[in-house]
Design a protein around this motif. Structure first.
Motif, short mmCIF file in Angstrom:
data_model
loop_
_atom_site.label_atom_id
_atom_site.label_comp_id
_atom_site.label_asym_id
_atom_site.label_seq_id
_atom_site.Cartn_x
_atom_site.Cartn_y
_atom_site.Cartn_z
N UNK A 99 10.97 -46.26 -6.13
CA UNK A 99 11.33 -47.37 -7.02
C UNK A 99 12.40 -46.99 -8.03
N UNK A 100 12.56 -45.71 -8.31
CA UNK A 100 13.58 -45.25 -9.25
C UNK A 100 14.55 -44.34 -8.49
N UNK A 101 15.22 -44.95 -7.54
CA UNK A 101 16.04 -44.21 -6.59
C UNK A 101 17.42 -43.88 -7.16
N UNK A 102 18.07 -42.92 -6.55
CA UNK A 102 19.49 -42.64 -6.76
C UNK A 102 20.25 -43.11 -5.52
N UNK A 103 21.52 -43.48 -5.72
CA UNK A 103 22.29 -44.03 -4.60
C UNK A 103 23.78 -43.94 -4.90
N UNK A 104 24.56 -43.64 -3.85
CA UNK A 104 26.02 -43.57 -3.93
C UNK A 104 26.56 -44.38 -2.77
N UNK A 105 27.29 -45.45 -3.06
CA UNK A 105 27.59 -46.48 -2.06
C UNK A 105 29.05 -46.61 -1.67
N UNK A 106 29.28 -46.74 -0.35
CA UNK A 106 30.41 -47.45 0.23
C UNK A 106 29.83 -48.69 0.91
N UNK A 107 30.30 -49.87 0.54
CA UNK A 107 29.93 -51.10 1.24
C UNK A 107 31.21 -51.88 1.52
N UNK A 108 31.34 -52.36 2.76
CA UNK A 108 32.53 -53.07 3.18
C UNK A 108 32.15 -54.54 3.38
N UNK A 109 32.68 -55.39 2.52
CA UNK A 109 32.32 -56.81 2.51
C UNK A 109 33.31 -57.58 3.36
N UNK A 110 32.81 -58.23 4.41
CA UNK A 110 33.67 -58.92 5.36
C UNK A 110 34.35 -60.13 4.75
N UNK A 111 35.33 -60.66 5.49
CA UNK A 111 36.08 -61.80 4.99
C UNK A 111 36.64 -62.60 6.15
N UNK A 122 29.53 -48.11 -5.69
CA UNK A 122 28.56 -48.19 -6.79
C UNK A 122 27.82 -46.85 -6.87
N UNK A 123 27.27 -46.58 -8.04
CA UNK A 123 26.45 -45.40 -8.28
C UNK A 123 25.19 -45.84 -9.01
N UNK A 124 24.03 -45.48 -8.44
CA UNK A 124 22.73 -45.74 -9.06
C UNK A 124 22.11 -44.42 -9.50
N UNK A 130 24.85 -51.14 -11.51
CA UNK A 130 25.80 -51.91 -12.30
C UNK A 130 27.04 -51.10 -12.66
N UNK A 131 27.48 -50.26 -11.75
CA UNK A 131 28.69 -49.45 -11.98
C UNK A 131 29.66 -49.68 -10.82
N UNK A 132 29.91 -50.93 -10.52
CA UNK A 132 30.70 -51.29 -9.35
C UNK A 132 32.20 -51.18 -9.62
N UNK A 133 32.89 -50.65 -8.65
CA UNK A 133 34.34 -50.78 -8.56
C UNK A 133 34.65 -51.24 -7.14
N UNK A 134 35.57 -52.21 -7.03
CA UNK A 134 35.90 -52.78 -5.74
C UNK A 134 37.40 -52.67 -5.49
N UNK A 135 37.75 -52.52 -4.21
CA UNK A 135 39.14 -52.30 -3.83
C UNK A 135 39.48 -53.14 -2.60
N UNK A 136 40.75 -53.50 -2.48
CA UNK A 136 41.32 -53.94 -1.22
C UNK A 136 42.11 -52.78 -0.65
N UNK A 137 41.95 -52.52 0.62
CA UNK A 137 42.57 -51.35 1.23
C UNK A 137 44.04 -51.60 1.55
N UNK A 179 23.09 -39.28 -14.53
CA UNK A 179 23.83 -38.79 -13.36
C UNK A 179 22.82 -38.39 -12.29
N UNK A 180 23.06 -38.78 -11.04
CA UNK A 180 22.11 -38.41 -9.97
C UNK A 180 22.16 -36.92 -9.66
N UNK A 181 21.10 -36.22 -9.99
CA UNK A 181 21.11 -34.77 -9.78
C UNK A 181 19.76 -34.18 -9.38
N UNK A 182 18.70 -34.97 -9.43
CA UNK A 182 17.36 -34.43 -9.20
C UNK A 182 16.70 -34.90 -7.92
N UNK A 183 17.19 -35.97 -7.32
CA UNK A 183 16.52 -36.56 -6.16
C UNK A 183 17.35 -36.33 -4.90
N UNK A 184 16.79 -35.69 -3.90
CA UNK A 184 17.51 -35.54 -2.63
C UNK A 184 17.74 -36.89 -1.97
#
Length: 283
Positions: A99-111, A122-124, A130-137, A179-184
């Motif tokens: 329930x208190x997970x860590x996560x490092x994301x690449x997500x590709x949103x279709x169009x 994003x980084x959890x 709530x640390x999103x940055x989004x890009x167009x390639x 910072x995510x450092x304790x959870x594999x």
């Protein structure tokens, strides 16, 4: 035989490229991952060198790494769903359980056809993101395979596309930023339907007449500190464990962010009316 400076430089570059190619080809889908859902919609092909995920109106599909890691570098070449991919999400990310997970994301949103994909990062930490940055390639990610990498070490997280850094999230615990450092974490990838939010905030729905949708992965490689029996084991002298961006890397990241970033939580005044989060001020 003596070599000129230019010859020595060329030899060094070719050696580095050869080493990178060798490391990038180490992974094998048959050996290193397991397809965890999709009822046959995920398929390992070409003797473990290619993995295809598909999505239809009944289910998507996904896989996960067999190993867990506490720090590492993961990468794959991915070719995204072509044509009208509205409502689909293709992913490549690290995540811990609970329930208190860590996560490092690449997500590709279709169009819609002819419109750019949105690359969502994003980084959890401890279940809070709530640390999103989004890009167009700067290329068509459906026409060919491109390399997407996450480097996670005790000092920073670096997201790269075809070797170009697009985002850096530093360890700023010294100023109170988690910072995510304790959870594999395991490496996960999936293709699924999210038309309630994925394309223009859910305004464009998925067109099931185009199903099945397919995304492909190849040259998978996960090089990290493998977690087993409550402890991690790190490969010796791996450059990713202390990797940081040099002057050239920082300039390349600024180039991407100045031209292709389309959303940055640091500048979202609706979300942070009192000002940017502390890590943004340190950037």
């Amino acid at each position: 035989m003596a070599f000129s400076c230019s010859q020595r430089f060329l030899f060094l570059i070719l050696s580095l490229l050869a080493t990178h190619a060798l490391e990038a080809s180490v992974g094998n889908f048959e050996r290193d991952v397991q397809i965890t859902w999709g009822n046959g919609r995920g398929k390992v092909l070409e003797n473990g060198n290619l993995l295809a995920l598909s999505l239809d109106q009944f289910s998507g599909s996904g896989f996960q790494s067999k190993n867990e890691f506490l720090y590492g570098r993961v990468e794959a070449q991915i070719k995204l769903v072509p044509g009208n991919s509205a409502g689909t999400v293709t992913t490549f990310y690290l995540k811990s359980p609970g329930a208190t997970w860590d996560e490092i994301d690449f997500e590709f949103l279709g169009n819609l056809s002819g419109h750019p994909y949105t690359l969502h990062t994003n980084v959890y930490t401890q279940g809070k993101g709530d640390k999103e940055q989004q890009f167009h390639l700067w290329f068509d990610p459906t026409a060919d395979f491109h390399t997407y990498s996450i480097t996670w070490n005790p000092q920073r997280i670096i997201f790269t596309v075809d070797g170009i850094p697009i985002r850096e999230f530093k360890n700023l615990e010294s100023i109170g930023v988690p910072f995510p450092k304790n959870q594999p974490m395991r490496l996960y990838a999936s293709l699924w339907e999210a038309d309630e939010w994925a394309t223009r905030g859910g305004l464009v729905k998925i067109d099931w007449s185009r199903a099945p949708f397919t995304a492909s992965y190849r040259n998978y490689n996960a090089n990290g500190c493998v977690w087993s029996s409550g402890r991690s084991s790190c490969p010796a002298n791996k450059p990713w464990f202390s990797q940081e961006l040099d002057f050239n890397g920082k300039n390349r990241m600024k180039w991407v962010q100045s031209r292709y970033m389309v959303y940055n939580y640091c500048t979202d005044r609706k979300r942070s009316p009192q000002g940017a989060p502390p890590e943004c001020k340190m950037a």
